[in-house]
Design a protein around this motif. Structure first.
Motif, short mmCIF file in Angstrom:
data_model
loop_
_atom_site.label_atom_id
_atom_site.label_comp_id
_atom_site.label_asym_id
_atom_site.label_seq_id
_atom_site.Cartn_x
_atom_site.Cartn_y
_atom_site.Cartn_z
N LEU A 197 0.88 -1.16 0.00
CA LEU A 197 0.00 0.00 0.00
C LEU A 197 0.92 1.21 0.00
O LEU A 197 1.79 1.35 0.86
CB LEU A 197 -0.89 0.02 1.24
CG LEU A 197 -1.66 1.33 1.48
CD1 LEU A 197 -2.71 1.52 0.40
CD2 LEU A 197 -2.28 1.33 2.85
N PHE A 230 1.11 5.35 0.10
CA PHE A 230 0.36 6.57 0.34
C PHE A 230 1.32 7.70 0.69
O PHE A 230 2.45 7.49 1.09
CB PHE A 230 -0.71 6.39 1.43
CG PHE A 230 -0.16 6.13 2.81
CD1 PHE A 230 -0.02 7.16 3.72
CD2 PHE A 230 0.17 4.84 3.20
CE1 PHE A 230 0.47 6.91 5.00
CE2 PHE A 230 0.66 4.58 4.48
CZ PHE A 230 0.81 5.62 5.37
N SER A 276 1.55 -5.44 1.96
CA SER A 276 0.15 -5.86 1.89
C SER A 276 -0.17 -6.98 2.89
O SER A 276 -1.29 -7.05 3.39
CB SER A 276 -0.22 -6.31 0.47
OG SER A 276 0.60 -7.38 0.07
N LEU A 311 -1.71 -5.86 6.15
CA LEU A 311 -3.03 -5.21 6.12
C LEU A 311 -4.15 -6.24 6.16
O LEU A 311 -4.04 -7.31 5.59
CB LEU A 311 -3.18 -4.40 4.83
CG LEU A 311 -2.15 -3.30 4.60
CD1 LEU A 311 -2.33 -2.72 3.21
CD2 LEU A 311 -2.28 -2.22 5.64
N GLY A 324 -7.23 -4.89 5.31
CA GLY A 324 -8.01 -4.27 4.26
C GLY A 324 -7.84 -2.77 4.31
O GLY A 324 -7.21 -2.23 5.21
N VAL A 325 -8.40 -2.12 3.32
CA VAL A 325 -8.36 -0.66 3.24
C VAL A 325 -9.80 -0.18 3.22
O VAL A 325 -10.60 -0.65 2.42
CB VAL A 325 -7.61 -0.18 1.99
CG1 VAL A 325 -7.65 1.33 1.88
CG2 VAL A 325 -6.18 -0.69 2.01
N VAL A 326 -10.14 0.72 4.12
CA VAL A 326 -11.51 1.21 4.26
C VAL A 326 -11.51 2.71 4.00
O VAL A 326 -10.72 3.44 4.59
CB VAL A 326 -12.04 0.92 5.69
CG1 VAL A 326 -13.45 1.42 5.85
CG2 VAL A 326 -11.93 -0.56 6.01
N GLU A 327 -12.40 3.15 3.13
CA GLU A 327 -12.48 4.57 2.83
C GLU A 327 -13.46 5.26 3.77
O GLU A 327 -14.63 4.89 3.84
CB GLU A 327 -12.94 4.79 1.39
CG GLU A 327 -12.96 6.24 0.99
CD GLU A 327 -13.35 6.45 -0.46
OE1 GLU A 327 -13.66 7.59 -0.80
OE2 GLU A 327 -13.36 5.49 -1.21
N TRP A 338 -15.86 -2.89 11.25
CA TRP A 338 -15.58 -3.39 9.91
C TRP A 338 -15.97 -4.86 9.85
O TRP A 338 -15.38 -5.68 10.56
CB TRP A 338 -14.11 -3.19 9.54
CG TRP A 338 -13.77 -3.56 8.13
CD1 TRP A 338 -14.33 -3.06 7.00
CD2 TRP A 338 -12.78 -4.49 7.71
NE1 TRP A 338 -13.75 -3.62 5.90
CE2 TRP A 338 -12.78 -4.52 6.31
CE3 TRP A 338 -11.89 -5.31 8.38
CZ2 TRP A 338 -11.94 -5.32 5.56
CZ3 TRP A 338 -11.04 -6.11 7.64
CH2 TRP A 338 -11.07 -6.10 6.24
N GLY A 369 -8.32 2.39 14.08
CA GLY A 369 -7.94 3.32 13.02
C GLY A 369 -6.70 4.09 13.44
O GLY A 369 -6.65 4.65 14.53
#
Length: 70
Positions: free
Chosen positions: A5, A7, A18, A21, A23-26, A46, A53
């Motif tokens: 990931l 950023f 990865s 992780l 997952g990736v949550v928006e 989730w 977070g």
């Protein structure tokens, strides 16, 4: 081959493997938690489980400008 990931935060670029992780949550709605380190932005639900977070600005000296709570 492992993925990452990627950023950007405060002009710095970060890579997270990865496999580290779930997952990736928006934009999850974060619930504040008292008496935790600044890197913990809050908790959120989730898939029926509480998740932590993280706030990357706490790791970069506050250079990220996104709000902590929705």
């Amino acid at each position: 081959m492992a993925g990452y990931l990627n950023f950007t935060c405060g002009g710095d670029e970060f890579l997270v493997p990865s496999q580290a992780l779930k997952g990736v949550v928006e934009g999850p709605v974060l619930v504040p938690v008292p008496l935790v380190p600044p890197v913990v932005a809050g908790i959120f639900n989730w898939k029926g489980r509480l998740q932590t977070g993280l706030d990357p600005s706490a790791l970069t000296g506050g250079r990220c400008t996104a709000p902590r709570f929705a």
